[in-house]
Design a protein around this motif. Structure first.
Motif, short mmCIF file in Angstrom:
data_model
loop_
_atom_site.label_atom_id
_atom_site.label_comp_id
_atom_site.label_asym_id
_atom_site.label_seq_id
_atom_site.Cartn_x
_atom_site.Cartn_y
_atom_site.Cartn_z
N ARG A 14 0.97 -1.44 -0.05
CA ARG A 14 0.16 0.01 0.11
C ARG A 14 0.90 1.23 0.01
N ILE A 15 0.73 2.15 -0.85
CA ILE A 15 1.40 3.67 -0.93
C ILE A 15 0.15 4.57 -0.64
N GLU A 16 0.35 5.74 0.16
CA GLU A 16 -0.62 6.60 0.15
C GLU A 16 0.07 8.07 0.80
N THR A 17 -0.71 9.06 0.53
CA THR A 17 -0.21 10.17 0.67
C THR A 17 0.13 10.69 2.08
N SER A 18 0.56 11.79 2.58
CA SER A 18 0.97 12.03 3.90
C SER A 18 -0.43 12.42 4.78
N ASP A 19 -1.56 12.51 4.03
CA ASP A 19 -2.89 12.79 4.97
C ASP A 19 -3.62 11.30 4.97
N GLY A 20 -3.22 10.04 4.33
CA GLY A 20 -3.75 9.09 4.56
C GLY A 20 -4.76 8.72 3.26
N VAL A 21 -4.31 9.18 2.20
CA VAL A 21 -5.11 8.90 0.87
C VAL A 21 -4.32 7.85 0.17
N GLU A 22 -5.07 6.80 0.04
CA GLU A 22 -4.36 5.79 -0.83
C GLU A 22 -4.18 5.94 -2.30
N ILE A 23 -2.88 5.66 -2.83
CA ILE A 23 -2.52 6.12 -4.35
C ILE A 23 -2.83 4.66 -5.15
N PRO A 24 -3.67 4.61 -5.79
CA PRO A 24 -4.13 3.24 -6.46
C PRO A 24 -2.94 2.96 -7.37
N ILE A 25 -2.37 1.88 -6.95
CA ILE A 25 -1.23 1.45 -8.12
C ILE A 25 -1.50 -0.12 -8.39
N ARG A 26 -1.99 -0.35 -9.41
CA ARG A 26 -2.40 -1.79 -9.62
C ARG A 26 -1.36 -2.73 -10.20
N SER A 27 -0.33 -2.17 -10.86
CA SER A 27 0.44 -3.04 -11.71
C SER A 27 1.40 -3.35 -10.56
N THR A 28 1.69 -4.94 -10.69
CA THR A 28 2.61 -5.41 -9.80
C THR A 28 4.07 -5.04 -10.09
N LYS A 29 4.23 -4.80 -11.25
CA LYS A 29 5.77 -4.46 -11.60
C LYS A 29 6.08 -3.06 -11.22
N LEU A 30 4.85 -2.22 -10.97
CA LEU A 30 5.32 -0.68 -10.56
C LEU A 30 5.47 -0.80 -8.92
#
Length: 545
Positions: A14-30
């Protein structure tokens, strides 16, 4: 506006911004690309390495275009944040670690759970990281960008003359040096299976540094001539590619088959001593913050063991600076707690109760940050037994430390000392002997010898206690406990004049030392051992009050 992100590597990525909003990254290689950079030295990998790991099966040309497309896709996912978190050149890609927080721990699940990519190099990297999931380098998230221990690898020694026997001897030498180094808790040793993939004749330092995340390299050559072997070896600091030392040694072929093959131990010992010495020298510079974290911590640990009051207090300041920068590290809090125990034991403290409270607070903080840290458990037991005379609590803490890591030499040693203080001498000798066997390369061996001597005092084996105390004294004549063990052993052996000279040395170093003060603060005071030792100190010339 400043942008930053947090990345979770354990359990579901999971990757999210400093204010807790998830950044959707679906690609496994990314996701894999981000993870590779998050765990890289300084957050940086070359484009060539990333292409080999993530697109190796596609070939160089397709790999280059795939990486360009991946970075473009990542920019679309992150928007404005991309330019503050990532920096890409024609040569490498870097993750700005000042804008990234790594979150999670092994308790959250498997490392990069479900992130499986059919690329041999990535599979190998992922398996190694999963095996290390409980290694101290990954246990605390902040350790990823600030490792507390230097990492060292040993590659096979290259035969000067190409023949099968020399090749096997070179691989065996590297294996044995690795085994010896792996028994030292102050450094992280790369496994021989990982290091032996690299051969001296084709060795590329940058590739080795990136793939193994190593700080130091030991390599060398080996020449086999009938019944004799000649070995040359170097220790290299990988970041600067500087040779720290170079040695040559000769030996007979018979030595290799002997029970005690000295060469690997000697090489490992020289490497460790060099790393410690150079770390201490490095912190004498004006800008310590430019040094790696492991250099500063290793210097602080070494300075603590010098038992010179001004030097030890400089070590305390180093530890406090590190805690201020990296407050979530259990190990740092535990070492600072040990400082307060040392400050009291050496007779430097002007506020024993205050130091005891500070040590307890730091040990508890360490356990709060990492309840599974065996070292922190052992230090907590030391604080309870030495500063609070709480032997039951100390014993529980030591046992918990050994349940977590049965090879924790310091826990065995401290448990042995605690047993010696409480009239359990036979068990104390077993524990301290095990500690010495588990840590033959410890740079602070004098400490192990001193506490082992204490254990032998408890069973009235004064001859062995004196031998251990003398060996400890030769290595570090400023350790107050060593002087006391030596004085007591001499007095009990009837060597009155030598005991008086030793007692005078105690008083020269601490003019305020008295038997009454010893009994007031020593954890053995309430036991028969303490009474016996106090009487011996008095008979040797230490004033009662």
């Amino acid at each position: 506006m400043t942008h930053s992100v947090s990345i979770r590597l354990f359990g579901a990525f999971r990757i999210e911004t400093s204010d807790g909003v998830e950044i959707p990254i679906r690609s496994t290689k990314l996701r894999a690309l981000i993870a590779l950079l998050a765990l890289a030295p300084d957050g940086t990998h070359t484009r060539a390495w990333l292409q080999q790991v993530l697109w190796g099966r596609s070939g160089p040309e397709l790999g280059r275009s795939s990486l360009r497309r991946a970075l473009s896709d990542l920019r679309r996912c992150l928007g404005e944040t991309f330019d503050e978190v990532f920096f890409a050149t024609n040569i490498d890609v870097r993750l700005n670690q000042t804008r990234v927080e790594i979150t999670g721990s092994p308790s959250d699940g498997e490392f990069l759970e479900g992130l499986d990519i059919n690329e041999p190099r990535f599979i190998e990297w992922l398996m190694e990281r999963r095996e290390q999931a409980y290694d101290r380098r990954l246990r605390m998230p902040s350790l990823i960008s600030a490792r507390l221990s230097p990492s060292i690898c040993v590659v096979p020694f290259a035969p000067v003359i190409q023949d099968n026997q020399s090749k096997h001897l070179g691989d065996l030498m590297a294996l044995e040096v690795t085994r010896v180094l792996s028994r030292c808790p102050l450094i992280d040793t790369i496994s021989h299976l990982s290091s032996r993939r690299f051969q001296l004749t084709t060795l590329d330092v940058a590739t080795l540094r990136q793939q193994l995340n190593a700080d130091y390299l030991i390599f060398g050559t080996i020449r086999h001539n009938d019944a004799n072997i000649s070995v040359s070896c170097d220790l290299v600091e990988l970041q600067s590619e500087r040779v720290c030392w170079s040695r040559q040694m000769d030996m007979s072929l018979k030595e290799i088959s002997g029970a005690e093959w000295a060469a690997p131990r000697d090489i490992a010992q020289m490497a460790l001593e060099t790393i410690v010495t150079q770390s201490v020298q490095a912190v004498q510079g004006l800008d310590r913050t430019r040094l790696k974290v492991h250099q500063r911590l290793m210097a602080a640990i070494s300075m603590l063991h010098q038992h010179q009051e001004l030097v030890v207090h400089r070590a305390r300041r180093l530890l406090e600076e590190l805690i201020e920068e990296f407050p979530g590290h259990a190990i740092l809090h535990a070492w600072l707690a040990k400082f307060y125990v040392l400050n009291a034991n050496q007779g430097w403290s002007t506020d024993i109760q205050g130091d005891a409270a500070r040590a307890s607070h730091l040990a508890q903080q360490a356990l709060a940050y990492d309840p599974a840290c065996s070292f922190s458990r052992a230090i907590h037991g030391l604080v309870l037994s030495n500063l609070h005379s709480n032997f039951r609590g100390g014993a529980e803490a030591m046992d918990q430390a050994l349940e977590t890591n049965s090879s924790n030499a310091l826990a065995w040693l401290l448990k042995g000392a605690m047993l010696a203080f409480s009239d359990q001498g036979a068990e104390a000798v077993l524990c301290t002997s095990k500690a010495r066997n588990l840590s033959p390369l410890d740079p602070h061996k004098y400490y192990f010898d001193c506490l082992s001597g204490t254990a032998h005092l408890a069973i009235e084996d004064y001859t062995t206690a004196l031998r251990l105390a003398e060996r400890s004294y030769l290595a570090n004549p400023r350790h107050a406990s060593t002087l006391r063990v030596r004085t007591i052993a001499l007095q009990e052996l009837g060597q009155t004049q030598a005991a008086q000279q030793s007692a005078q040395e105690i008083l020269d170093k601490d003019p305020n030392f008295t038997v009454e003060g010893y009994l007031q603060f020593h954890p053995a005071a309430e036991f028969q051992s303490g009474e016996t030792w106090a009487r011996a100190l008095s008979q040797s010339g230490i004033p009662l009050r």
